[in-house]
Design an enzyme around this catalytic site. Sequence first.
Site, PDB file in Angstrom:
ATOM      1  N   HIS A   1      10.093   2.100 -68.570  1.00 47.81           N
ATOM      2  CA  HIS A   1      10.097   2.996 -69.730  1.00 47.81           C
ATOM      3  C   HIS A   1      10.316   2.230 -71.031  1.00 47.81           C
ATOM      4  CE1 HIS A   1      14.373   2.551 -68.811  1.00 47.81           C
ATOM      5  NE2 HIS A   1      14.633   2.917 -70.061  1.00 47.81           N
TER       6      HIS A   1
ATOM      7  N   ASP B   1      12.258   3.167 -74.579  1.00 47.01           N
ATOM      8  CA  ASP B   1      13.296   4.137 -74.909  1.00 47.01           C
ATOM      9  C   ASP B   1      12.821   5.204 -75.890  1.00 47.01           C
ATOM     10  OD1 ASP B   1      15.249   3.029 -73.291  1.00 47.01           O
ATOM     11  OD2 ASP B   1      16.027   1.715 -74.856  1.00 47.01           O
TER      12      ASP B   1
ATOM     13  N   HIS C   1      11.064  -1.664 -70.159  1.00 45.95           N
ATOM     14  CA  HIS C   1      12.060  -2.298 -69.303  1.00 45.95           C
ATOM     15  C   HIS C   1      12.329  -1.429 -68.080  1.00 45.95           C
ATOM     16  CE1 HIS C   1      14.293   0.103 -72.309  1.00 45.95           C
ATOM     17  NE2 HIS C   1      15.219   0.282 -71.388  1.00 45.95           N
TER      18      HIS C   1
ATOM     19  N   ARG D   1      25.296   0.818 -75.024  1.00 48.84           N
ATOM     20  CA  ARG D   1      24.028   0.688 -75.754  1.00 48.84           C
ATOM     21  C   ARG D   1      24.115   1.317 -77.138  1.00 48.84           C
ATOM     22  NH1 ARG D   1      18.446   3.717 -74.128  1.00 48.84           N
ATOM     23  NH2 ARG D   1      19.437   5.344 -75.383  1.00 48.84           N
TER      24      ARG D   1
END
Length: 282
Positions: A95, A97, A251, A266
């Site tokens: 995917h 983000d 990623h 994150r």
Amino acid sequence: MRILPSNTVVGAMIEDVDLSSLTKDEFERIYDAFLKHKVIFFRKQNLSPESQLALASRFGTLEKPHPFFPHVSGFPQVSVIETERGNPPGKSYWHTDMTWQAVPPKCSVLVAQHLPDHGGDTIWLSMEAVYQALPMTVKQCLENKRAVHAVQGFVGSRFDKHDGMGLSQVEKLSKDIDAVLHPLVVQHLETGNPTLFINEQFTQCIDGEEPKESDALLASLFSFCREEAFQVRFKWEVGSVAIWDNRCTQHFAVTDYGDAPRRLHRVVVEGTQPKAFETSNT
């Protein structure tokens, strides 16, 4: 500071630098490496939530808090990516983000807090390299096409909690989040390079195509993206940091560690509206 490319396509390890106290010159070198290598890695960093937010803010304006992810107490923009005993991560998807937003993020800063004894790597790939490797006939086929991206890609994921009546949190909240359209091929705002802008988790279909044709083309492209030649695999250590350009990468979290505890923090940086790239520009 030393910048060591992981391979000739994507990724670089940056050594001998303290991310909590960067000089202007150091940050400029790091930013240049970020644009060139698309994902950059650091070891043995000691970033508090405050330091992580400060570092991310040097890349741009910070994203608002994520609608589904939990966050560090007192720091709503520091999302927690966590596996706990009895709560394994489940299926993982390649995917990019938050492409379900009209304006997807520019980049993310991910910091390892706690890790399993074995496993839990993350793999990144260069979608610029993917696009460059496509035959010209395929590039021409993709030109001027757009794809539908939707937040429903989170349904059934580890972040999709259910209430006492068994209703999906993602399904409830996503009713107010409309699907969006993005070009299949976008132009990087800073480098000008073209990149294939699709991902398995959030790209639902190609706009205006019959479902059969749309599914077949996306399946073919997704399969092509998974070639190892476009990838770099990173083994996390406590204190490791990864910063990636969300505009031109995908990623994949390798979920090979069962329900062993794993925790990363994150922070995400706002992006800009994706702009279509036309092959006639090449």
